[in-house]
Write a protein that holds these residues in place. Structure first.
Motif, PDB file in Angstrom:
ATOM      1  N   ASP A 110       0.855  -1.183   0.000  1.00 40.34           N
ATOM      2  CA  ASP A 110       0.000   0.000   0.000  1.00 40.34           C
ATOM      3  C   ASP A 110       0.889   1.230   0.000  1.00 40.34           C
ATOM      4  O   ASP A 110       2.085   1.162   0.249  1.00 40.34           O
ATOM      5  CB  ASP A 110      -0.972   0.004   1.189  1.00 40.34           C
ATOM      6  CG  ASP A 110      -0.265   0.138   2.536  1.00 40.34           C
ATOM      7  OD1 ASP A 110       0.328   1.207   2.786  1.00 40.34           O
ATOM      8  OD2 ASP A 110      -0.307  -0.812   3.335  1.00 40.34           O
ATOM      9  N   TRP A 111       0.262   2.384  -0.257  1.00 39.60           N
ATOM     10  CA  TRP A 111       1.006   3.628  -0.430  1.00 39.60           C
ATOM     11  C   TRP A 111       0.781   4.601   0.712  1.00 39.60           C
ATOM     12  O   TRP A 111       0.922   5.806   0.548  1.00 39.60           O
ATOM     13  CB  TRP A 111       0.633   4.274  -1.765  1.00 39.60           C
ATOM     14  CG  TRP A 111       1.178   3.538  -2.933  1.00 39.60           C
ATOM     15  CD1 TRP A 111       0.553   2.569  -3.663  1.00 39.60           C
ATOM     16  CD2 TRP A 111       2.480   3.690  -3.508  1.00 39.60           C
ATOM     17  NE1 TRP A 111       1.379   2.110  -4.663  1.00 39.60           N
ATOM     18  CE2 TRP A 111       2.562   2.784  -4.588  1.00 39.60           C
ATOM     19  CE3 TRP A 111       3.573   4.506  -3.223  1.00 39.60           C
ATOM     20  CZ2 TRP A 111       3.707   2.670  -5.374  1.00 39.60           C
ATOM     21  CZ3 TRP A 111       4.715   4.397  -3.993  1.00 39.60           C
ATOM     22  CH2 TRP A 111       4.775   3.491  -5.069  1.00 39.60           C
ATOM     23  N   ILE A 139      -1.959   4.101   3.289  1.00 34.70           N
ATOM     24  CA  ILE A 139      -3.173   3.745   4.020  1.00 34.70           C
ATOM     25  C   ILE A 139      -3.449   2.263   3.767  1.00 34.70           C
ATOM     26  O   ILE A 139      -3.684   1.867   2.619  1.00 34.70           O
ATOM     27  CB  ILE A 139      -4.384   4.589   3.581  1.00 34.70           C
ATOM     28  CG1 ILE A 139      -4.096   6.084   3.754  1.00 34.70           C
ATOM     29  CG2 ILE A 139      -5.627   4.198   4.391  1.00 34.70           C
ATOM     30  CD1 ILE A 139      -5.232   6.984   3.299  1.00 34.70           C
ATOM     31  N   PRO A 140      -3.415   1.422   4.808  1.00 33.42           N
ATOM     32  CA  PRO A 140      -3.663  -0.010   4.608  1.00 33.42           C
ATOM     33  C   PRO A 140      -5.035  -0.278   3.990  1.00 33.42           C
ATOM     34  O   PRO A 140      -5.984   0.495   4.170  1.00 33.42           O
ATOM     35  CB  PRO A 140      -3.578  -0.582   6.035  1.00 33.42           C
ATOM     36  CG  PRO A 140      -2.745   0.408   6.785  1.00 33.42           C
ATOM     37  CD  PRO A 140      -3.085   1.743   6.206  1.00 33.42           C
ATOM     38  N   ASP A 141      -5.095  -1.375   3.253  1.00 29.61           N
ATOM     39  CA  ASP A 141      -6.357  -1.849   2.658  1.00 29.61           C
ATOM     40  C   ASP A 141      -6.946  -0.870   1.662  1.00 29.61           C
ATOM     41  O   ASP A 141      -8.166  -0.726   1.529  1.00 29.61           O
ATOM     42  CB  ASP A 141      -7.386  -2.166   3.752  1.00 29.61           C
ATOM     43  CG  ASP A 141      -6.881  -3.220   4.730  1.00 29.61           C
ATOM     44  OD1 ASP A 141      -6.243  -4.190   4.284  1.00 29.61           O
ATOM     45  OD2 ASP A 141      -7.108  -3.052   5.946  1.00 29.61           O
ATOM     46  N   THR A 142      -6.065  -0.154   0.966  1.00 31.00           N
ATOM     47  CA  THR A 142      -6.504   0.730  -0.109  1.00 31.00           C
ATOM     48  C   THR A 142      -5.695   0.426  -1.361  1.00 31.00           C
ATOM     49  O   THR A 142      -4.632  -0.185  -1.306  1.00 31.00           O
ATOM     50  CB  THR A 142      -6.310   2.216   0.263  1.00 31.00           C
ATOM     51  OG1 THR A 142      -4.920   2.455   0.541  1.00 31.00           O
ATOM     52  CG2 THR A 142      -7.149   2.598   1.470  1.00 31.00           C
ATOM     53  N   GLY A 143      -6.195   0.851  -2.490  1.00 34.24           N
ATOM     54  CA  GLY A 143      -5.470   0.689  -3.739  1.00 34.24           C
ATOM     55  C   GLY A 143      -5.041   2.042  -4.272  1.00 34.24           C
ATOM     56  O   GLY A 143      -5.446   3.074  -3.742  1.00 34.24           O
ATOM     57  N   PRO A 144      -4.234   2.047  -5.325  1.00 33.63           N
ATOM     58  CA  PRO A 144      -3.624   0.896  -5.984  1.00 33.63           C
ATOM     59  C   PRO A 144      -2.506   0.290  -5.146  1.00 33.63           C
ATOM     60  O   PRO A 144      -2.192   0.785  -4.060  1.00 33.63           O
ATOM     61  CB  PRO A 144      -3.080   1.502  -7.277  1.00 33.63           C
ATOM     62  CG  PRO A 144      -2.755   2.921  -6.913  1.00 33.63           C
ATOM     63  CD  PRO A 144      -3.820   3.323  -5.915  1.00 33.63           C
ATOM     64  N   GLY A 145      -1.908  -0.786  -5.671  1.00 34.41           N
ATOM     65  CA  GLY A 145      -0.835  -1.455  -4.963  1.00 34.41           C
ATOM     66  C   GLY A 145       0.471  -1.371  -5.724  1.00 34.41           C
ATOM     67  O   GLY A 145       0.784  -0.354  -6.367  1.00 34.41           O
ATOM     68  N   ILE A 146       1.202  -2.461  -5.710  1.00 39.35           N
ATOM     69  CA  ILE A 146       2.532  -2.485  -6.324  1.00 39.35           C
ATOM     70  C   ILE A 146       2.479  -2.310  -7.836  1.00 39.35           C
ATOM     71  O   ILE A 146       3.466  -1.927  -8.466  1.00 39.35           O
ATOM     72  CB  ILE A 146       3.254  -3.799  -5.943  1.00 39.35           C
ATOM     73  CG1 ILE A 146       4.752  -3.681  -6.239  1.00 39.35           C
ATOM     74  CG2 ILE A 146       2.609  -4.998  -6.620  1.00 39.35           C
ATOM     75  CD1 ILE A 146       5.558  -4.841  -5.704  1.00 39.35           C
ATOM     76  N   GLU A 147       1.310  -2.554  -8.432  1.00 41.29           N
ATOM     77  CA  GLU A 147       1.201  -2.420  -9.885  1.00 41.29           C
ATOM     78  C   GLU A 147       1.506  -1.000 -10.356  1.00 41.29           C
ATOM     79  O   GLU A 147       1.821  -0.784 -11.530  1.00 41.29           O
ATOM     80  CB  GLU A 147      -0.186  -2.852 -10.369  1.00 41.29           C
ATOM     81  CG  GLU A 147      -1.338  -1.963  -9.947  1.00 41.29           C
ATOM     82  CD  GLU A 147      -1.913  -2.320  -8.583  1.00 41.29           C
ATOM     83  OE1 GLU A 147      -2.966  -1.751  -8.227  1.00 41.29           O
ATOM     84  OE2 GLU A 147      -1.315  -3.160  -7.870  1.00 41.29           O
ATOM     85  N   ALA A 148       1.428  -0.025  -9.464  1.00 40.43           N
ATOM     86  CA  ALA A 148       1.753   1.356  -9.834  1.00 40.43           C
ATOM     87  C   ALA A 148       3.209   1.512 -10.253  1.00 40.43           C
ATOM     88  O   ALA A 148       3.559   2.467 -10.946  1.00 40.43           O
ATOM     89  CB  ALA A 148       1.438   2.302  -8.676  1.00 40.43           C
ATOM     90  N   LEU A 149       4.059   0.575  -9.848  1.00 39.31           N
ATOM     91  CA  LEU A 149       5.479   0.635 -10.190  1.00 39.31           C
ATOM     92  C   LEU A 149       5.808  -0.086 -11.487  1.00 39.31           C
ATOM     93  O   LEU A 149       6.879   0.118 -12.055  1.00 39.31           O
ATOM     94  CB  LEU A 149       6.317   0.024  -9.059  1.00 39.31           C
ATOM     95  CG  LEU A 149       6.274   0.752  -7.719  1.00 39.31           C
ATOM     96  CD1 LEU A 149       7.105   0.007  -6.682  1.00 39.31           C
ATOM     97  CD2 LEU A 149       6.761   2.187  -7.860  1.00 39.31           C
ATOM     98  N   GLY A 150       4.909  -0.948 -11.968  1.00 42.17           N
ATOM     99  CA  GLY A 150       5.210  -1.739 -13.143  1.00 42.17           C
ATOM    100  C   GLY A 150       6.222  -2.827 -12.841  1.00 42.17           C
ATOM    101  O   GLY A 150       6.510  -3.150 -11.692  1.00 42.17           O
ATOM    102  N   ASP A 151       6.794  -3.403 -13.891  1.00 42.70           N
ATOM    103  CA  ASP A 151       7.779  -4.476 -13.754  1.00 42.70           C
ATOM    104  C   ASP A 151       9.116  -3.883 -13.307  1.00 42.70           C
ATOM    105  O   ASP A 151       9.680  -3.028 -13.981  1.00 42.70           O
ATOM    106  CB  ASP A 151       7.942  -5.198 -15.088  1.00 42.70           C
ATOM    107  CG  ASP A 151       8.881  -6.401 -15.009  1.00 42.70           C
ATOM    108  OD1 ASP A 151       9.318  -6.752 -13.888  1.00 42.70           O
ATOM    109  OD2 ASP A 151       9.183  -6.984 -16.062  1.00 42.70           O
TER     110      ASP A 151
END
Length: 249
Positions: free
Chosen positions: A32-33, A35-47
């Motif tokens: 999380d960025w 706040i727990p239990d919220t989105g987006p997640g790690i996908e914001a960083l890409g590969d």
């Protein structure tokens, strides 16, 4: 005392408090960025596999260690000695993870450019006019900057309409003790203007709000980059750093 130096002292108190508690947090099962239990997640960083990555204000280092496990070469920088000690105790020898106790601007001045720089809630503790030139120079052309910044505090106070710091409260977990810190809590328009001023572009802004109806806490997730066409040349000078800079949770 310099504002940023005072902030580091506060994070040292925080880090020492956490060391004394000996609380063993689990490894991340969900990114999380702020706040727990919220989105987006790690996908914001890409590969991130194979990328040189910098975590600004890395604190305990769990996020940086998670990216190292995914194949990134991650430098986790934190200016608080107590926070750095916490990370060293937890990750004494993790492949792909490099823990550095330093002012972020000073580190960027000497480091090779990164493919990706990210920060979870830590950038607003630093003067953006000091930090952003270093971030722009510290990214490769085409490199990405992803960070969260406080937008509305838990009491409902929204962002400032001008680029200025303001007092906020850091509360030590497990206590009712409050510590005042200064932060730059800015509108998305101001953040975008600052990025453009220092040679970066803004790709997207995502609202991250507390899921609790009685909590007004809100962050914004900013994704930007250094334009591909900007050549790698002499680095732009930034104002000199104070003795120390930034800590994180």
């Amino acid at each position: 005392m310099n504002t940023e130096t005072h902030t580091v002292e506060t994070w040292n108190i925080y880090g020492a408090h956490q060391l004394a508690r000996k609380l063993q947090l689990p490894e991340l099962d969900r990114w999380d960025w702020g706040i727990p239990d919220t989105g987006p997640g790690i996908e914001a960083l890409g590969d991130v596999k194979g990328l040189r990555v910098l975590d600004v204000g890395s604190g305990l280092g769990r996020h940086a260690a998670h990216l190292a496990a995914l194949g990134a070469e991650v430098t986790a920088v934190d200016a608080s000695p107590a926070q750095h000690q916490r990370a060293l105790a937890r990750y004494p020898d993790t492949p792909g993870l490099h823990l550095v106790c330093a002012d972020a601007v000073a580190h960027l001045r000497d480091a090779d450019p990164y493919d990706l720089i990210y920060s979870i809630g830590s950038m607003p503790y630093l003067n953006p006019d000091r930090l952003l030139p270093a971030l722009a120079n510290g990214l490769k052309p085409g490199g990405r900057l992803v960070f969260t910044a406080l937008h509305t505090n838990s009491h409902g106070t929204g962002p400032s309409a001008e680029v200025t710091r303001r007092p906020e409260i850091l509360r030590l977990p497990g206590t009712t003790e409050d510590h005042p810190v200064d932060m730059w809590v800015l509108t998305p328009q101001l953040w975008e203007g600052l990025l453009l001023q220092h040679g970066l572009t803004m790709d997207s802004v995502t609202a991250i709000d507390s899921p609790k109806p009685d909590n007004h806490l809100s962050y914004r997730l900013y994704a930007g980059r250094r334009p591909q066409h900007v050549p790698s040349g002499p680095r732009i000078s930034a104002p000199p750093p104070p003795n120390t800079a930034l800590g994180s949770t």
